[in-house]
Design an enzyme around this catalytic site. Structure first.
Site, PDB file in Angstrom:
ATOM      1  N   ASP A 167      -2.771   3.992  -0.692  1.00  8.22           N
ATOM      2  CA  ASP A 167      -2.599   2.908   0.271  1.00  8.22           C
ATOM      3  C   ASP A 167      -3.119   3.365   1.629  1.00  8.22           C
ATOM      4  O   ASP A 167      -3.991   4.236   1.690  1.00  8.22           O
ATOM      5  CB  ASP A 167      -1.118   2.501   0.331  1.00  8.22           C
ATOM      6  N   HIS A 241       0.585  -1.304   6.245  1.00 11.08           N
ATOM      7  CA  HIS A 241       0.645  -1.705   4.831  1.00 11.08           C
ATOM      8  C   HIS A 241       1.226  -0.598   3.953  1.00 11.08           C
ATOM      9  O   HIS A 241       2.089  -0.842   3.096  1.00 11.08           O
ATOM     10  CB  HIS A 241      -0.772  -2.067   4.386  1.00 11.08           C
ATOM     11  N   SER A 603       0.597  -7.403  -2.884  1.00 14.77           N
ATOM     12  CA  SER A 603       0.789  -6.021  -2.416  1.00 14.77           C
ATOM     13  C   SER A 603       2.267  -5.669  -2.300  1.00 14.77           C
ATOM     14  O   SER A 603       2.647  -4.508  -2.425  1.00 14.77           O
ATOM     15  CB  SER A 603       0.133  -5.825  -1.044  1.00 14.77           C
TER      16      SER A 603
END
Length: 821
Positions: A167, A241, A603
């Site tokens: 990620d 994220h 996600s």
């Protein structure tokens, strides 16, 4: 003169090199010869390193055999490049040795052609880009009462299971990853990953909870996309994220979520005691490159992770390959699964349109996103008595009082400032504070909010700096597909998302606001009040498939031909998920500088499954990735909290969101049920040979291509890809009658199962035997026969149920499209 000529020649060579490199791109090259995971011997001086694909054995990366053979492969990579090209005309980025045998290299298209014609080179793929595809969901999923107590409580849930996150990195100082309030984390002997040191603070990114932290950016740097000032040349999360996904799967339990002086609950990961291993390969502005992602996955498996979370997928189906299942990315993941690593991947955010999935292969668990039962709503009460619904995660204006509404366009300091589009309230300096102070500021929702150049957070800051008591954002024109999420703000604020309601607001304001002949406001007479939007409303019409979640059918090639494999596999919460955020993360403009964010996407769904898979791995350490996937799928729910069939958010003809019954192309097998998954009764197991059998029987796949990526020839008798032992049945082209087989394995006590089936009328379904008894660890086959009754031109849906005498319930979806020939 001679020196001048030499200087000119050198300059020409340098310029020529710049021109060559200027045209260059990154390519991923695979070579003949097995990688470490599948090398069974044959090279003089190097003994076998392969792991048994049907056991839980992992690569012993510390063994001299593995180290020497891996070094041998890397030397071969370097020798090949040195033999073909002059030094300075290429740049090798990575050697891939453990999961695939190959490397990534920065070369010109002409050099790539030379490589492709070279003996021993199997494939040359141009690198392609990938993109990034909680306080309440543990309770929604029943973890605190139904799952964690069985594993020793939340403070032991996921103990010693390592989840790898490919990620955007991690913010290691977040309380979701802290260790000072928990029992000490000891070493995990099976894990051998590294911990990079922050180049600025010189502190390690690891603390026991975070057990590994590395970053991969060679392809990004070579492509000129990397900016060290915003992307950070370290595992530090410059986006938000990566911190978000890591905390959803494995964040600490009971972390207060506080913003703007309010607490929105307490956050927890699905497996709060699991370890986090960070493999940063995604970046803020451009996403990432497959060459970096493959290097990260290769390293993660080498290091010994148990679970891989991939909230990442390709920008589109790979155009350079003939099949979606065979490319360096999916082939690397196949090898990871062979090594015993469970892989959860986001299905994609291209919904609600069909064939928008970005996760294709049977060895991957593809996760769709659900809306859970929590909704944040608010309302605006106007002076004429009308109440307009909207969203606004904010406190109310003072009770029993109304406040004057002033539109941004009517409170400009100077009319020349109109060039700054003041109506979206992003620039407080162009508005008259004397006219705004003490009132409610009325703003317009522009396209800038969609692109991210404007934010609700900035509207709130503008209103606060001007002394407003609150703000209203009116949506007068909504672009199709615009997604409106509630944003926490400290000031009373509301977004009126309905265009008709916004028009009512504007009409009331204009009628109530007298103007002179030039259009200048004489006095502001419109009034209103904003309700309390801080408390969520819990709905029984949940879960639902989120509008943005990508849909099937799955595709097997770039021409979008349907595959005989159901995707997505499973549904998990992915809408409005509270979780950790990096304060320096800028991926979501509404959460810049914050410690938590509430965002949506598949996600967010994938790490829910990764964390729950860690709980299964903890209870059943010898289970294969396929067994874990089967337990999740066969026990999932197809009913919502009100005991009604799951619904999927769709678009109606006028681009207005509506609901329709969910199909397996929307939700896979159904919504995850962790409590049931921990005691599935039966599993549909599969291993590396089964995946190869699926590939080798899929029509249209070049067998040489399969051998290129798997180093194994096709010699399997699966017959048809629908016979692959997955907990679903899909036949994309059913002609006449077709029979498929499945094998179930009992993972509980002896039990007798009765089989039932149902199917849409256009396809008949039969099965054999009608019942079977299985001892502990025993396996039995059963067959399912599908026959075309009528050709409708659409898919028919159904299911097989196996009901056990001890109470176990096992269900698999059935999908088929009938043809007359």
């Amino acid at each position: 003169m001679k020196n001048l000529e030499s200087s000119c020649s050198l300059t020409i060579l340098i310029l020529l090199g710049v021109l060559i490199l200027g045209k260059s791109e990154v390519y991923i090259v695979t070579l003949e010869g097995d990688p470490v995971i599948s090398y069974s011997g044959g090279v003089v001086g190097f003994e076998a390193t392969a792991v048994d694909s049907d056991s839980d054995e992992k690569i012993d990366v510390t063994s001299e055999l593995v180290i020497s053979y891996a070094h041998h492969l890397e030397k071969r990579h370097d020798m090949l490049l040195d033999m073909l090209f002059d030094q300075g005309t290429y740049k090798k980025l990575y050697s891939y040795r453990h999961l695939i045998n190959g490397f990534s290299v920065h070369i010109s298209p002409e050099q790539a052609e030379i490589l492709g014609r070279t003996r021993g080179v199997k494939s040359v793929d141009r690198d392609w880009k990938v993109r990034k595809l909680t306080t309440h969901t543990p309770q929604f999923l029943g973890l605190p009462t139904g799952v964690w107590p069985n594993g020793g409580g939340f403070d032991r849930a996921g103990e010693d299971i390592v989840i790898g996150f490919v990620d955007s990195g991690i913010y290691p100082h977040h309380p979701s990853f802290a260790t000072h309030d928990s029992d000490p984390y000891g070493p995990v002997a099976k894990y051998r990953g590294k911990c990079e040191v922050d180049p600025d603070t010189k502190r390690s990114f690891c603390n026991g909870k975070i057990i590994g932290a590395q970053h991969f950016a060679e392809a990004a740097k070579t492509a000129g996309a990397f900016n060290k000032d915003v992307d950070f040349d370290s595992p530090l999360d410059g986006d938000g994220h990566g911190s978000h996904t890591a905390s959803i799967a494995a964040g600490n339990n009971g972390i207060p979520v506080r913003m703007h002086g309010f607490e929105f609950g307490r956050a927890s990961g699905m497996a709060p005691r699991a370890r986090i291993a960070v493999y940063k390969a995604l970046y803020r502005l451009f996403g990432g490159f497959v060459a970096d992602v493959v290097a990260a996955i290769d390293q993660a498996v080498h290091d010994g992770v148990d679970i891989l979370n991939l909230s990442v997928g390709p920008n589109s189906p790979p155009a350079a390959t003939k099949t979606t299942f065979l490319n360096p990315f999916d082939a690397t993941l196949l090898a990871a699964v062979k090594a015993g690593v469970f892989v959860a991947q986001s299905a994609g955010n291209g919904g609600p349109f069909p064939k928008t999935l970005l996760s294709y292969s049977p060895w991957i668990t593809s996760v769709a996103a659900a809306v859970d039962d929590r909704r944040y709503k608010n309302h605006l009460t106007l002076g004429n008595g009308k109440i307009l619904a909207g969203i606004g995660l904010s406190p109310s204006t003072h009770a029993n009082r109304t406040f004057t509404l002033v539109a941004a366009n009517d409170v400009l300091l100077d009319s020349s400032n109109a060039k700054y589009s003041p109506f979206d309230c992003q620039r407080p300096e162009v508005l008259n504070k004397n006219l705004v102070q003490g009132n409610i500021l009325l703003c317009g929702y522009s396209f800038n909010f969609v692109t991210g150049t404007a934010s609700i957070k900035k509207v709130s800051q503008t209103a606060k700096s001007l002394g407003a008591v609150g703000f209203v954002l009116a949506v007068e024109n909504a672009s199709p597909g615009t997604k409106f999420d509630p944003v926490p703000v400290g000031l009373p604020g509301i977004l009126i998302t309905d265009v008709i309601k916004s028009t009512e607001l504007i009409d009331y304001y204009n009628i109530s606001t007298p103007r002179d002949w030039t259009g200048r406001v004489k006095s502001f007479k419109a009034v209103g009040s904003i309700g309390d939007g801080l408390k969520p409303i819990l709905h029984k019409s949940a879960p639902q498939v989120a509008l943005f979640s990508s849909r099937g059918p799955n595709i097997k090639d770039y021409s979008f031909q349907d595959a005989d494999l159901l995707k997505p596999d499973i549904l998990a919460p992915g809408s409005l998920i509270w979780a950790a955020w990096a304060p320096n993360g800028t991926d979501e403009p509404n959460y810049v500088g914050e410690g938590f964010a509430m965002i949506s996407g598949t996600s967010m769904a994938a790490p829910h499954i990764a964390g729950i898979a860690a709980l299964l791995k903890q209870k059943y350490p010898r289970w294969s990735p396929a067994a874990i996937k089967s337990a999740l799928m066969t026990t999932s729910n197809t009913l919502d909290r009100a005991e009604r069939p799951l619904q999927a958010q769709q678009y109606s003809g006028s681009e207005i969101m509506s609901l329709a019954p969910a199909t397996p192309f929307d939700c896979g097998s159904g919504h995850v049920d962790p409590r049931a998954a921990l005691d599935p009764g039966l599993i549909f197991d599969a291993g590396y040979q089964d995946y190869l059998g699926f590939l080798c029987t899929t029509p249209g796949i070049d067998r040489n291509e399969i051998k290129n990526y798997t180093n194994t020839p096709c010699n399997y008798t699966l017959g048809h890809p629908s016979n692959f032992n997955t907990p679903s049945i899909t036949i994309s082209h059913l002609v006449g009658t077709q029979t498929v087989t499945r094998t179930v394995t009992n993972v509980a006590e002896e039990e007798t199962y009765v089989i039932t089936a149902r199917m849409a009328p256009s396809v008949a379904i039969e099965f054999s035997p009608p019942a079977m008894t299985l001892r502990p660890g025993g396996s039995r086959k059963f067959s399912v026969t599908l026959s075309v009754r009528s050709v409708t031109g659409t898919y028919s849906f159904g299911e097989i149920r196996l009901k056990g005498s001890r109470g176990h319930k096992v269900r698999i979806p059935v999908v088929a499209m009938g043809y007359d020939r």
